[in-house]
Design a protein around this motif. Structure first.
Motif, PDB file in Angstrom:
ATOM      1  N   CYS A  78     -18.250 -22.939  39.174  1.00 46.35           N
ATOM      2  CA  CYS A  78     -18.934 -23.637  40.265  1.00 46.35           C
ATOM      3  C   CYS A  78     -19.586 -22.656  41.235  1.00 46.35           C
ATOM      4  O   CYS A  78     -20.693 -22.891  41.718  1.00 46.35           O
ATOM      5  N   ALA A  84     -22.876 -20.592  33.989  1.00 44.63           N
ATOM      6  CA  ALA A  84     -21.828 -20.909  34.952  1.00 44.63           C
ATOM      7  C   ALA A  84     -21.455 -22.387  34.912  1.00 44.63           C
ATOM      8  O   ALA A  84     -20.269 -22.744  34.917  1.00 44.63           O
ATOM      9  N   TYR A  85     -22.452 -23.260  34.848  1.00 38.02           N
ATOM     10  CA  TYR A  85     -22.168 -24.697  34.904  1.00 38.02           C
ATOM     11  C   TYR A  85     -21.513 -25.215  33.622  1.00 38.02           C
ATOM     12  O   TYR A  85     -20.733 -26.163  33.665  1.00 38.02           O
ATOM     13  N   ALA A 138     -27.239 -19.533  35.884  1.00 30.96           N
ATOM     14  CA  ALA A 138     -26.778 -20.809  36.430  1.00 30.96           C
ATOM     15  C   ALA A 138     -26.264 -21.712  35.306  1.00 30.96           C
ATOM     16  O   ALA A 138     -25.214 -22.353  35.443  1.00 30.96           O
ATOM     17  N   LEU A 139     -26.973 -21.773  34.200  1.00 29.36           N
ATOM     18  CA  LEU A 139     -26.544 -22.626  33.089  1.00 29.36           C
ATOM     19  C   LEU A 139     -25.233 -22.153  32.479  1.00 29.36           C
ATOM     20  O   LEU A 139     -24.348 -22.957  32.172  1.00 29.36           O
ATOM     21  N   GLY A 164     -22.653 -20.540  39.490  1.00 35.40           N
ATOM     22  CA  GLY A 164     -23.897 -21.306  39.486  1.00 35.40           C
ATOM     23  C   GLY A 164     -24.523 -21.396  40.858  1.00 35.40           C
ATOM     24  O   GLY A 164     -25.741 -21.233  41.023  1.00 35.40           O
ATOM     25  N   TYR A 165     -23.696 -21.642  41.845  1.00 30.40           N
ATOM     26  CA  TYR A 165     -24.199 -21.786  43.218  1.00 30.40           C
ATOM     27  C   TYR A 165     -24.855 -20.498  43.707  1.00 30.40           C
ATOM     28  O   TYR A 165     -25.965 -20.521  44.246  1.00 30.40           O
ATOM     29  N   CYS A 186     -32.123 -19.212  36.027  1.00 29.27           N
ATOM     30  CA  CYS A 186     -31.816 -20.319  35.120  1.00 29.27           C
ATOM     31  C   CYS A 186     -30.716 -19.942  34.129  1.00 29.27           C
ATOM     32  O   CYS A 186     -29.763 -20.705  33.925  1.00 29.27           O
ATOM     33  N   SER A 229     -21.832 -31.126  37.761  1.00 30.99           N
ATOM     34  CA  SER A 229     -22.211 -29.942  36.989  1.00 30.99           C
ATOM     35  C   SER A 229     -23.315 -30.277  35.994  1.00 30.99           C
ATOM     36  O   SER A 229     -24.246 -29.484  35.786  1.00 30.99           O
ATOM     37  N   ALA A 268     -26.146 -28.772  43.332  1.00 29.02           N
ATOM     38  CA  ALA A 268     -25.601 -27.418  43.349  1.00 29.02           C
ATOM     39  C   ALA A 268     -24.584 -27.207  44.465  1.00 29.02           C
ATOM     40  O   ALA A 268     -23.947 -26.155  44.522  1.00 29.02           O
ATOM     41  N   MET A 283     -27.234 -28.721  35.992  1.00 28.18           N
ATOM     42  CA  MET A 283     -27.893 -28.112  34.827  1.00 28.18           C
ATOM     43  C   MET A 283     -29.306 -28.654  34.650  1.00 28.18           C
ATOM     44  O   MET A 283     -30.262 -27.889  34.427  1.00 28.18           O
TER      45      MET A 283
END
Length: 428
Positions: A251, A405-406, A402-403, A254-255, A399, A312, A343, A316
């Motif tokens: 979490c 991580a999520y 972040a992906l 991604g943030y 991108c 989440s 997010a 994405m």
């Protein structure tokens, strides 16, 4: 465990604001103290991403090196959070919260006087110790003070203070960079970050230690039983610690991959000035604020785990659209709202969730470690995004990380149990 499924509080008023009307005076005082603390905490952290472009220009550092300061801050916050959580179990939640606020306020002020990037890096690292500790102590304080049936909404609503602090930082940036030369404005931004120290006066006068914490520490003192800082890695607690740490890693990774670099993305790849990018950041921040409030209601209505899984997935989808589609600036501005919403909104369930996973005697240590382990690993993401952006576009770098991580966030949350409505006890 502190919160067995046999002790589940009834959900009474399920409206978003219903919890506040029914709160006692001590609950309300704790609520506003922690909400203010989160707002000022958010302002302190977001100052650096907002001035990173100026730092790169003035001191001629590359994007990867500049991102390292954000990474070091978060890595230090992981140590600070674990240490403060352990300290909160030993000397109390409120005293620990006071110490951490004074600490990070002082080092934010020192950042304003840094003469080179190396000094700024050191000051940001030391600031991180208090930054991580403040969340650990404040989250446990809130979780133990607020009754079970309102815990998700109350803690989640307090989390929305982060968006308020982010907004204050953006407004300060717009004002200071309009009135002052950039080489002076960034220093005043950090000086403003010392304001949280004033909150300690309110904490000392009005906020009391939760009864469940006082009772638990009294029992431990009477028996001579002092929980070890390593006890969260033993027995059945170990599985909880591992999975909860993966949840917080996903979490927060991604943030930070998104919010740390979005200001830079807007001013470089979208060719916006610092002042004109304020409107685009405002859309993200407003979405973030609404996301926190909706997430707080969602966590009590449908459960913490359901919140994590749904938000989440939403994050994405939106980050893909925001960074990969050939959108006009007008559409990008509109998409800023759902980006901030998804997010950020899942954080509303995180504090209550971690509080409910651990027994009272280990709650500070467990919650402090898990959240800040995630923050520490997530700290790598600003650096990695900056590093990767040297060989591909910043949009692609944001991108990708972040992906990753999520996906981790979704899978780890799926593996953990629901904790909504669990009642906390001093002797468990």
């Amino acid at each position: 465990m502190a919160t067995s499924s046999s002790t589940v509080a009834p959900i009474e008023d399920t409206s978003l604001t219903g919890f506040y009307r029914d709160m006692t005076v001590p609950e309300k005082r704790t609520f506003w103290a922690c909400a203010t603390g989160w707002a000022l905490d958010g302002m302190d952290f977001m100052i650096y991403p907002l001035v990173i472009g100026t730092i790169i220009m003035l001191w001629q550092v590359d994007a990867g090196t500049a991102g390292l300061a954000g990474t070091v801050t978060l890595l230090a916050s992981a140590l600070g959070g674990w240490g403060a959580g352990y300290l909160a179990d030993r000397i109390g939640r409120v005293r620990t919260l006071q110490l951490t606020i004074i600490w990070f306020s002082f080092f934010s002020l020192l950042c304003a006087f840094a003469q080179n990037f190396e000094q700024l890096l050191i000051f940001r690292a030391l600031l991180g110790l208090g930054f991580g500790g403040e969340w650990a102590a404040g989250a446990v304080l809130m979780g133990e003070t607020i009754r079970a049936q309102y815990r998700g909404r109350a803690v989640g609503s307090v989390q929305s203070g982060w968006a308020v602090g982010w907004g204050l930082a953006v407004l300060a940036q717009a004002a200071l960079f309009s009135l002052l030369p950039a080489e002076q404005a960034w220093r005043w931004m950090f000086a403003i970050g010392a304001l949280p120290a004033l909150l300690v006066l309110y904490l000392r006068a009005y906020v009391k230690e939760p009864e469940v914490s006082v009772e638990a520490r009294a029992k431990l003192a009477a028996t001579g039983d002092r929980p070890s800082i390593l006890e969260i890695f033993q027995g059945p607690i170990l599985k909880t610690t591992i999975l909860a740490s993966l949840v917080t890693t996903g979490c927060q990774g991604g943030y930070y991959a998104i919010t740390f670099w979005v200001p830079r993305f807007l001013t470089t790849e979208r060719k916006l000035s610092i002042v004109s990018s304020t409107g685009y950041l405002s859309a993200v921040i407003i979405g973030s604020f609404v996301g926190y409030l909706v997430g707080a209601w969602f966590a009590d209505k449908y459960g913490r785990r359901s919140l994590f899984l749904s938000f989440s997935l939403g994050a994405m989808v939106v980050v893909l659209a925001y960074t990969q589609l050939p959108l006009s600036n007008e559409l990008l501005w509109v998409l800023g709202f759902p980006l901030g919403f998804f997010a950020s909104g899942y954080f509303s369930g995180m504090g209550a969730f971690l509080t409910e996973l651990y027994p009272t005697r280990l709650r500070g240590s467990g919650q402090g470690f898990c959240y800040n382990f995630g923050r520490g690993v997530g700290a790598l993401f600003p650096f990695l995004v900056g590093y990767l952006s040297q060989v591909t576009s910043l949009a692609n770098a944001i991108c990708l990380f972040a992906l990753v991580a999520y996906v981790l966030f979704f899978l780890a949350a799926y593996a953990l149990p629901e904790t909504r409505g669990k009642v906390l006890h001093a002797d468990a």
